[in-house]
Design a protein around this motif. Structure first.
Motif, PDB file in Angstrom:
ATOM      1  N   LYS A   1       0.845  -1.194   0.000  1.00 12.61           N
ATOM      2  CA  LYS A   1       0.000   0.000   0.000  1.00 12.61           C
ATOM      3  C   LYS A   1       0.884   1.248   0.000  1.00 12.61           C
ATOM      4  O   LYS A   1       1.933   1.282   0.635  1.00 12.61           O
ATOM      5  CB  LYS A   1      -0.905   0.025   1.227  1.00 12.61           C
ATOM      6  N   LEU A   2       0.420   2.294  -0.674  1.00 10.56           N
ATOM      7  CA  LEU A   2       1.085   3.587  -0.633  1.00 10.56           C
ATOM      8  C   LEU A   2       0.342   4.567   0.268  1.00 10.56           C
ATOM      9  O   LEU A   2       0.745   5.713   0.424  1.00 10.56           O
ATOM     10  CB  LEU A   2       1.195   4.166  -2.047  1.00 10.56           C
ATOM     11  N   SER A   3      -0.735   4.103   0.872  1.00 12.95           N
ATOM     12  CA  SER A   3      -1.581   4.930   1.728  1.00 12.95           C
ATOM     13  C   SER A   3      -2.043   4.068   2.892  1.00 12.95           C
ATOM     14  O   SER A   3      -2.104   2.843   2.785  1.00 12.95           O
ATOM     15  CB  SER A   3      -2.786   5.431   0.921  1.00 12.95           C
ATOM     16  N   LEU A   4      -2.341   4.711   4.034  1.00 16.82           N
ATOM     17  CA  LEU A   4      -2.757   3.978   5.238  1.00 16.82           C
ATOM     18  C   LEU A   4      -1.789   2.832   5.551  1.00 16.82           C
ATOM     19  O   LEU A   4      -2.198   1.727   5.871  1.00 16.82           O
ATOM     20  CB  LEU A   4      -4.180   3.441   5.095  1.00 16.82           C
ATOM     21  N   ARG A   5      -0.502   3.142   5.499  1.00  9.82           N
ATOM     22  CA  ARG A   5       0.489   2.100   5.737  1.00  9.82           C
ATOM     23  C   ARG A   5       0.561   1.737   7.220  1.00  9.82           C
ATOM     24  O   ARG A   5       0.916   0.605   7.553  1.00  9.82           O
ATOM     25  CB  ARG A   5       1.861   2.547   5.217  1.00  9.82           C
ATOM     26  N   ALA A   6       0.243   2.674   8.089  1.00 11.01           N
ATOM     27  CA  ALA A   6       0.201   2.377   9.526  1.00 11.01           C
ATOM     28  C   ALA A   6      -1.181   1.865   9.898  1.00 11.01           C
ATOM     29  O   ALA A   6      -1.849   2.381  10.797  1.00 11.01           O
ATOM     30  CB  ALA A   6       0.572   3.617  10.333  1.00 11.01           C
ATOM     31  N   SER A   7      -1.611   0.857   9.179  1.00 11.24           N
ATOM     32  CA  SER A   7      -2.933   0.259   9.360  1.00 11.24           C
ATOM     33  C   SER A   7      -2.888  -1.138   8.775  1.00 11.24           C
ATOM     34  O   SER A   7      -2.120  -1.397   7.833  1.00 11.24           O
ATOM     35  CB  SER A   7      -3.998   1.102   8.644  1.00 11.24           C
ATOM     36  N   VAL A   8      -3.702  -2.035   9.324  1.00 12.70           N
ATOM     37  CA  VAL A   8      -3.726  -3.417   8.839  1.00 12.70           C
ATOM     38  C   VAL A   8      -4.958  -3.597   7.955  1.00 12.70           C
ATOM     39  O   VAL A   8      -6.091  -3.417   8.396  1.00 12.70           O
ATOM     40  CB  VAL A   8      -3.773  -4.413  10.016  1.00 12.70           C
ATOM     41  N   THR A   9      -4.718  -3.935   6.689  1.00 14.98           N
ATOM     42  CA  THR A   9      -5.792  -4.059   5.706  1.00 14.98           C
ATOM     43  C   THR A   9      -5.734  -5.433   5.064  1.00 14.98           C
ATOM     44  O   THR A   9      -4.649  -5.931   4.746  1.00 14.98           O
ATOM     45  CB  THR A   9      -5.653  -2.989   4.601  1.00 14.98           C
ATOM     46  N   GLY A  10      -6.885  -6.049   4.865  1.00 15.01           N
ATOM     47  CA  GLY A  10      -6.874  -7.367   4.256  1.00 15.01           C
ATOM     48  C   GLY A  10      -8.113  -7.671   3.444  1.00 15.01           C
ATOM     49  O   GLY A  10      -9.001  -6.828   3.286  1.00 15.01           O
ATOM     50  N   GLU A  11      -8.137  -8.869   2.916  1.00 16.36           N
ATOM     51  CA  GLU A  11      -9.332  -9.435   2.293  1.00 16.36           C
ATOM     52  C   GLU A  11     -10.050 -10.287   3.343  1.00 16.36           C
ATOM     53  O   GLU A  11      -9.502 -10.604   4.397  1.00 16.36           O
ATOM     54  CB  GLU A  11      -8.961 -10.322   1.110  1.00 16.36           C
ATOM     55  N   ILE A  12     -11.265 -10.659   3.021  1.00 22.61           N
ATOM     56  CA  ILE A  12     -11.956 -11.730   3.744  1.00 22.61           C
ATOM     57  C   ILE A  12     -12.373 -12.765   2.706  1.00 22.61           C
ATOM     58  O   ILE A  12     -13.042 -12.412   1.723  1.00 22.61           O
ATOM     59  CB  ILE A  12     -13.195 -11.219   4.498  1.00 22.61           C
ATOM     60  N   VAL A  13     -11.956 -13.990   2.901  1.00 20.29           N
ATOM     61  CA  VAL A  13     -12.326 -15.078   1.995  1.00 20.29           C
ATOM     62  C   VAL A  13     -13.180 -16.068   2.782  1.00 20.29           C
ATOM     63  O   VAL A  13     -12.761 -16.565   3.841  1.00 20.29           O
ATOM     64  CB  VAL A  13     -11.083 -15.773   1.414  1.00 20.29           C
ATOM     65  N   LEU A  14     -14.377 -16.328   2.283  1.00 21.97           N
ATOM     66  CA  LEU A  14     -15.333 -17.223   2.930  1.00 21.97           C
ATOM     67  C   LEU A  14     -15.536 -18.443   2.036  1.00 21.97           C
ATOM     68  O   LEU A  14     -16.082 -18.341   0.937  1.00 21.97           O
ATOM     69  CB  LEU A  14     -16.665 -16.505   3.147  1.00 21.97           C
ATOM     70  N   ASP A  15     -15.061 -19.571   2.486  1.00 19.49           N
ATOM     71  CA  ASP A  15     -15.124 -20.809   1.698  1.00 19.49           C
ATOM     72  C   ASP A  15     -15.926 -21.840   2.483  1.00 19.49           C
ATOM     73  O   ASP A  15     -15.400 -22.554   3.329  1.00 19.49           O
ATOM     74  CB  ASP A  15     -13.704 -21.312   1.420  1.00 19.49           C
ATOM     75  N   ASP A  16     -17.239 -21.891   2.176  1.00 25.96           N
ATOM     76  CA  ASP A  16     -18.147 -22.792   2.899  1.00 25.96           C
ATOM     77  C   ASP A  16     -18.030 -22.615   4.412  1.00 25.96           C
ATOM     78  O   ASP A  16     -17.863 -23.585   5.175  1.00 25.96           O
ATOM     79  CB  ASP A  16     -17.874 -24.257   2.521  1.00 25.96           C
ATOM     80  N   VAL A  17     -18.100 -21.375   4.845  1.00 24.32           N
ATOM     81  CA  VAL A  17     -18.046 -21.074   6.277  1.00 24.32           C
ATOM     82  C   VAL A  17     -19.407 -21.408   6.889  1.00 24.32           C
ATOM     83  O   VAL A  17     -20.429 -20.806   6.531  1.00 24.32           O
ATOM     84  CB  VAL A  17     -17.690 -19.597   6.511  1.00 24.32           C
ATOM     85  N   ARG A  18     -19.436 -22.351   7.792  1.00 26.92           N
ATOM     86  CA  ARG A  18     -20.690 -22.798   8.404  1.00 26.92           C
ATOM     87  C   ARG A  18     -20.886 -22.120   9.754  1.00 26.92           C
ATOM     88  O   ARG A  18     -20.007 -22.138  10.611  1.00 26.92           O
ATOM     89  CB  ARG A  18     -20.680 -24.324   8.566  1.00 26.92           C
ATOM     90  N   LEU A  19     -22.059 -21.522   9.917  1.00 27.74           N
ATOM     91  CA  LEU A  19     -22.379 -20.782  11.133  1.00 27.74           C
ATOM     92  C   LEU A  19     -23.720 -21.248  11.682  1.00 27.74           C
ATOM     93  O   LEU A  19     -24.621 -21.584  10.915  1.00 27.74           O
ATOM     94  CB  LEU A  19     -22.469 -19.280  10.840  1.00 27.74           C
ATOM     95  N   PRO A  20     -23.882 -21.208  12.987  1.00 28.16           N
ATOM     96  CA  PRO A  20     -25.203 -21.520  13.549  1.00 28.16           C
ATOM     97  C   PRO A  20     -26.181 -20.381  13.283  1.00 28.16           C
ATOM     98  O   PRO A  20     -25.781 -19.256  12.962  1.00 28.16           O
ATOM     99  CB  PRO A  20     -24.913 -21.667  15.045  1.00 28.16           C
ATOM    100  N   ALA A  21     -27.459 -20.678  13.418  1.00 23.76           N
ATOM    101  CA  ALA A  21     -28.489 -19.661  13.189  1.00 23.76           C
ATOM    102  C   ALA A  21     -28.284 -18.449  14.090  1.00 23.76           C
ATOM    103  O   ALA A  21     -28.600 -17.314  13.718  1.00 23.76           O
ATOM    104  CB  ALA A  21     -29.872 -20.264  13.421  1.00 23.76           C
ATOM    105  N   SER A  22     -27.707 -18.659  15.263  1.00 17.82           N
ATOM    106  CA  SER A  22     -27.502 -17.579  16.222  1.00 17.82           C
ATOM    107  C   SER A  22     -26.437 -16.583  15.793  1.00 17.82           C
ATOM    108  O   SER A  22     -26.262 -15.543  16.427  1.00 17.82           O
ATOM    109  CB  SER A  22     -27.125 -18.157  17.583  1.00 17.82           C
ATOM    110  N   ALA A  23     -25.718 -16.867  14.699  1.00 17.28           N
ATOM    111  CA  ALA A  23     -24.680 -15.955  14.214  1.00 17.28           C
ATOM    112  C   ALA A  23     -25.261 -14.776  13.444  1.00 17.28           C
ATOM    113  O   ALA A  23     -24.582 -13.768  13.251  1.00 17.28           O
ATOM    114  CB  ALA A  23     -23.690 -16.709  13.335  1.00 17.28           C
ATOM    115  N   MET A  24     -26.494 -14.894  12.996  1.00 17.23           N
ATOM    116  CA  MET A  24     -27.097 -13.807  12.222  1.00 17.23           C
ATOM    117  C   MET A  24     -27.496 -12.658  13.135  1.00 17.23           C
ATOM    118  O   MET A  24     -27.991 -12.862  14.238  1.00 17.23           O
ATOM    119  CB  MET A  24     -28.321 -14.305  11.457  1.00 17.23           C
TER     120      MET A  24
END
Length: 395
Positions: A213-236
């Motif tokens: 990055k050339l901007s916001l270098r003093a910050s942690v930036t990423g992607e989120i990849v969701l590959d068949d992430v299973r959650l209980p109904a209570s996660a909504m």
């Protein structure tokens, strides 16, 4: 030379603030001076910072989710929160982003839209900085148009299964919980958008960091990849249905930016004022030239107007009357003026302005990101245009 005034003193800004608001601002300013500023250039150059350590310290300071009520949150006024954002961004936009994403996006989403069990599970730890959150809305192909998101959540028995990718997510690589927004089949069009709390140790979840990055270098930036992430109904998040959920969170974060951008601009202007007083050229200080004073006067005028706008919007928010289009007014104006001030200050510092010895170009580079995230300038122009004409021109 005659006695000098700071730009904010010139406008009498302090007379508009209450005692508790000034105390909060001063507390965060001292923390920034003592804990953040000595290492900012090194963090920026390295493209890294001790985010988890800082989150705990910011939690101890009481600024994480500080404008929320209960669950370990300080319950301050919105204006006091804005002033805290101002002082954090006067240090670096990346530090304000850490606090903004934690409090105004992730924590606000849980506080506003979550169940009591979700609030009890996450908010006290997040307020203390013991757990870090991130907010997954933007996708590689869908930023300004979140209704087109491709991330899907489908029911499988009592569970939900999530698949998709989010992009440009602050805190994602270090987060303990991600607030993820996904399209479901339970509602027509964007009304089917629902929010989910995803613990980041859930199988199928990954958050690779975005480098170079050339901007916001003093910050942690990423992607989120969701590959068949299973959650209980209570996660909504049970109270959020449709895009009103994530958009309400964005308005919270934009409010902090209205103040934060003023902080970055103020820091640039204060550095420039000090520099031109010391720098001599043709046997007199750079400050003694008419062109220099014209630049300083114009920048101080825009800084003061931006600060007055921020405080006015803070008062409206505290009164419960702040509207989304008014947030757009503040975000559009204050970031646009802040980046112009940063660039102009760089000209006064000459070649010294491009080094990390001074914060001016660091602020300018950071503001390039702030100009784009939480709604581009064009989106805010169209939001204001719709409020003025009654006609939506987004498509």
């Amino acid at each position: 030379m005659s006695s000098t005034q700071t730009p904010t003193a010139l406008f009498g800004i302090d007379t508009l603030l209450g005692e508790e608001e000034r105390a909060m601002q001063q507390t965060v300013a001292r923390f920034a001076a003592d804990r953040l500023r000595p290492d900012l250039a090194a963090w920026y150059e390295a493209g890294d910072l001790p985010a988890r350590e800082l989150a705990k310290e910011l939690g101890d300071l009481g600024v994480l989710g500080m404008h929320l009520q209960g669950y370990g949150c300080a319950g301050t006024s919105a204006t006091a929160y804005g002033l805290a954002c101002l002082e954090l961004e006067a240090a670096d936009s990346g530090l304000r982003s850490l606090v903004s994403v934690q409090g105004s996006l992730a924590m606000f989403a849980i506080h506003r839209w979550g169940s009591e069990e979700q609030k009890q599970e996450w908010l006290p730890r997040m307020a203390a900085g013991e757990a870090i959150g991130c907010f997954g809305l933007t996708e590689p192909d869908f930023g300004s148009d979140p209704g087109g998101m491709r991330t899907r959540a489908r029911r499988d028995g009592q569970d939900w299964v999530l698949n998709g990718t989010k992009m440009w997510i602050t805190n994602a690589p270090i987060a303990d919980v991600a607030v993820v927004w996904a399209n479901t089949d339970e509602g027509e069009g964007s009304r089917g958008v629902r929010g989910f709390l995803v613990p980041t140790d859930t199988p199928g979840f990954s958050a690779p960091e975005i480098a170079q990055k050339l901007s916001l270098r003093a910050s942690v930036t990423g992607e989120i990849v969701l590959d068949d992430v299973r959650l209980p109904a209570s996660a909504m998040l049970p109270e959020a249905a449709g895009l009103s959920g994530p958009l309400s969170c964005l308005n919270e974060a934009r409010f902090g930016i209205i103040f934060g951008a003023v902080g970055a601009a103020r820091d640039c202007l204060e550095v420039a004022l000090s520099y031109v007083g010391d720098r001599e050229i043709f046997d007199k200080p750079l400050a003694a030239y008419q062109l220099t004073q014209a630049k300083l006067a114009d920048m101080s005028l825009e800084l003061g107007k931006a600060m007055l706008l921020a405080i006015h919007l803070g008062r409206l928010k505290d009164a419960g009357t702040l509207r989304p289009e008014q947030v757009s007014l503040g975000k559009l104006n204050n970031v646009r003026e802040a980046i112009a001030i940063a660039r102009e200050c760089r000209t006064l510092l000459g070649a010294n302005g491009i080094t990390l010895e001074y914060p001016v170009l660091r602020h300018a580079n950071n503001l390039e990101s702030v100009l784009t995230y939480e709604g581009t300038s064009e989106v805010h122009q169209l939001t204001i245009g719709k409020a003025l004409t009654g006609v939506g021109a987004f498509r």
